[in-house]
Design a protein around this motif. Structure first.
Motif, mmCIF file in Angstrom:
data_model
loop_
_atom_site.group_PDB
_atom_site.id
_atom_site.type_symbol
_atom_site.label_atom_id
_atom_site.label_comp_id
_atom_site.label_asym_id
_atom_site.label_seq_id
_atom_site.Cartn_x
_atom_site.Cartn_y
_atom_site.Cartn_z
ATOM 1 N N LYS A 1 0.831 -1.204 0.000
ATOM 2 C CA LYS A 1 0.000 0.000 0.000
ATOM 3 C C LYS A 1 0.865 1.254 0.000
ATOM 4 O O LYS A 1 0.604 2.199 -0.762
ATOM 5 C CB LYS A 1 -0.921 -0.007 1.221
ATOM 6 C CG LYS A 1 -1.702 1.286 1.407
ATOM 7 C CD LYS A 1 -2.461 1.265 2.718
ATOM 8 C CE LYS A 1 -3.035 2.640 3.041
ATOM 9 N NZ LYS A 1 -3.739 2.668 4.351
ATOM 10 N N ASP B 1 -8.589 4.385 2.072
ATOM 11 C CA ASP B 1 -8.524 3.034 1.527
ATOM 12 C C ASP B 1 -9.511 2.870 0.373
ATOM 13 O O ASP B 1 -10.501 3.609 0.250
ATOM 14 C CB ASP B 1 -8.820 2.010 2.620
ATOM 15 C CG ASP B 1 -7.716 1.958 3.676
ATOM 16 O OD1 ASP B 1 -6.577 2.364 3.368
ATOM 17 O OD2 ASP B 1 -8.000 1.504 4.801
ATOM 18 N N SER B 2 -9.274 1.852 -0.438
ATOM 19 C CA SER B 2 -10.086 1.634 -1.632
ATOM 20 C C SER B 2 -11.515 1.228 -1.306
ATOM 21 O O SER B 2 -12.420 1.408 -2.131
ATOM 22 C CB SER B 2 -9.441 0.556 -2.505
ATOM 23 O OG SER B 2 -9.329 -0.670 -1.788
ATOM 24 N N GLY C 1 -6.899 4.403 8.326
ATOM 25 C CA GLY C 1 -6.826 4.383 6.880
ATOM 26 C C GLY C 1 -8.126 4.727 6.196
ATOM 27 O O GLY C 1 -8.143 4.966 4.983
ATOM 28 N N ASP D 1 -1.162 3.921 8.988
ATOM 29 C CA ASP D 1 -2.072 5.000 9.359
ATOM 30 C C ASP D 1 -1.809 5.465 10.790
ATOM 31 O O ASP D 1 -1.716 6.667 11.070
ATOM 32 C CB ASP D 1 -3.527 4.581 9.172
ATOM 33 C CG ASP D 1 -3.826 3.181 9.711
ATOM 34 O OD1 ASP D 1 -2.940 2.578 10.350
ATOM 35 O OD2 ASP D 1 -4.954 2.687 9.504
ATOM 36 N N HIS E 1 -17.150 1.690 5.413
ATOM 37 C CA HIS E 1 -16.154 0.677 5.042
ATOM 38 C C HIS E 1 -16.896 -0.491 4.407
ATOM 39 O O HIS E 1 -17.726 -1.132 5.045
ATOM 40 C CB HIS E 1 -15.384 0.222 6.274
ATOM 41 C CG HIS E 1 -14.584 -1.027 6.079
ATOM 42 N ND1 HIS E 1 -13.512 -1.103 5.219
ATOM 43 C CD2 HIS E 1 -14.710 -2.267 6.621
ATOM 44 C CE1 HIS E 1 -13.012 -2.335 5.249
ATOM 45 N NE2 HIS E 1 -13.724 -3.056 6.087
#
Length: 385
Positions: free
Chosen positions: A123, A143-144, A211, A237, A260
């Motif tokens: 990452k 984050d993705s 994150g 993070d 999330h």
């Protein structure tokens, strides 16, 4: 000596009763704290600052297009650049990015494809490669698997403007995207992690940096050594937040939630994900992590019932009620049920198993790679679990 096992069993039974009783109280107090914390949320007006969003990607996760699109549907009035990065030319996320560009032709979207490795963390290698095309003085990385509300950027900039603030991070709730096991994961994120994190932030017992979101100015990132400083850190993070605080600046946590997206499709995927997270927290804050068992009073009460049945059953019923209060409080803040109450209770037992196992783990699985955890919070590539 023949009575020693009985005495030990009785002592453990009483300890379980004490932990379960404290846990019931903790859940009820935490639910109250949670409601008060998010009741303080206020609208944020649109802003005009130039902002770069950094999104490291890995694979075509479920609903990736929809999640990324939420970052483009912002009320923000200033220049907004989104930089997406992958490390493989055949990464399935590239097709999603192409579709995103086609759907938003007027948006400033950059895709970085770069396999350069800068450390053990894939990452962070991705972020370092992406950072070279970031143009704006305010950076927001996430984050993705995160989705956000339209006022996300406005809320972050308002929090970043507060005196003494060097970075802003966000609490997050779970959303199950792959049926049962992902709903289990979402229940853990929302009804366990989010509750405890909010309590820690509200009572100033915790200083998280997550994150889900880290917003900071370019000069702050440069002052802490840039992303390269964290290339061999598992909890990058957390380390970024600690470095910001070392400058004498605060990491703010405003009363806002991001989402999330949980995509665990099997028990094994759920186990690996939660074990990695638990082992990371264990290494970062060992004694608070030991004490986090109070957040799981139901399985502890069931264990207590093996030694003291009446007390254990009463505490188990109290724990079920307390978890119900938590579920109602979190679902009200989210605006819809995260998972069924039965799944919330089932996750308590899964989380208890993860908690026990986490004390015996020294390597973790991350995006298909096995990483060895070192004593100083750093990581190295490993060949086996």
């Amino acid at each position: 000596m023949q009575h020693l096992p009985i005495l030990i069993g009785a002592a453990l039974g009483w300890l379980a009763i004490a932990i379960a009783a404290c846990g019931v109280g903790f859940l009820l107090v935490s639910a109250h704290t949670f409601r008060r914390f998010f009741a303080a949320a206020v609208p944020a007006p649109a802003r005009n600052e130039a902002v770069t969003l950094l999104k490291p990607l890995y694979g075509a996760e479920p609903r990736l297009f929809d999640n990324l699109a939420t970052f483009l549907a912002q009320t923000h009035g200033g220049p907004l650049q989104i930089v997406l990065g992958v490390q493989r030319a055949d990464d399935a996320a590239i097709g999603v990015v192409a579709a995103l560009k086609a759907a938003h032709p007027q948006t400033d979207i950059e895709l970085v494809i770069d396999a350069t490795v800068h450390g053990a963390s894939g990452k962070l290698s991705n972020l370092i490669n992406m950072d070279r095309v970031a143009r704006h003085p305010i950076l927001i990385l996430s984050d993705s698997d995160i989705a956000v509300a339209p006022d996300y950027v406005a809320q972050l900039l308002a929090a970043l403007d507060a005196p003494g603030v060097g970075a802003v991070t966000c609490l997050y709730r779970g959303r199950g995207d792959a049926e049962f096991w992902s709903l289990m994961a979402a229940a853990g994120v929302s009804y366990q992690f989010l509750l405890g994190a909010t309590f820690g932030v509200a009572k100033r017992l915790a200083t998280p940096c997550m994150g889900s979101t880290i917003a900071l100015r370019r000069e702050t990132l440069d002052a802490i050594g840039g992303f390269a400083r964290f290339a061999d850190v598992l909890a990058d993070d957390y380390a970024i937040g600690a470095s910001v605080r070392a400058l004498g600046l605060e990491v703010a946590v405003p009363p806002m939630l991001v989402t999330h997206a949980c995509d665990e499709s099997s028990a094994d995927a759920l186990w690996r994900h939660e074990l990695r997270w638990a082992a990371t927290v264990r290494d970062l804050t060992f004694w608070p992590y030991v004490g986090s068992i109070v957040g799981l009073p139901l399985p502890v009460a069931v264990l207590a019932a093996l030694y003291w049945p009446a007390a254990g059953v009463i505490l188990a019923l109290a724990a079920i009620f307390a978890r119900w209060v938590v579920v109602r409080s979190v679902d009200a803040a989210v605006g819809r049920p995260v998972a069924s109450f039965g799944i919330a209770l089932l996750h308590d037992f899964a989380a208890f198993a993860v908690y026990i196992a986490s004390f015996f783990v020294r390597s973790v699985d991350w995006r298909g790679a096995t990483l060895t955890m070192k004593q100083d919070g750093r990581i190295a590539a490993a060949t086996e679990h």
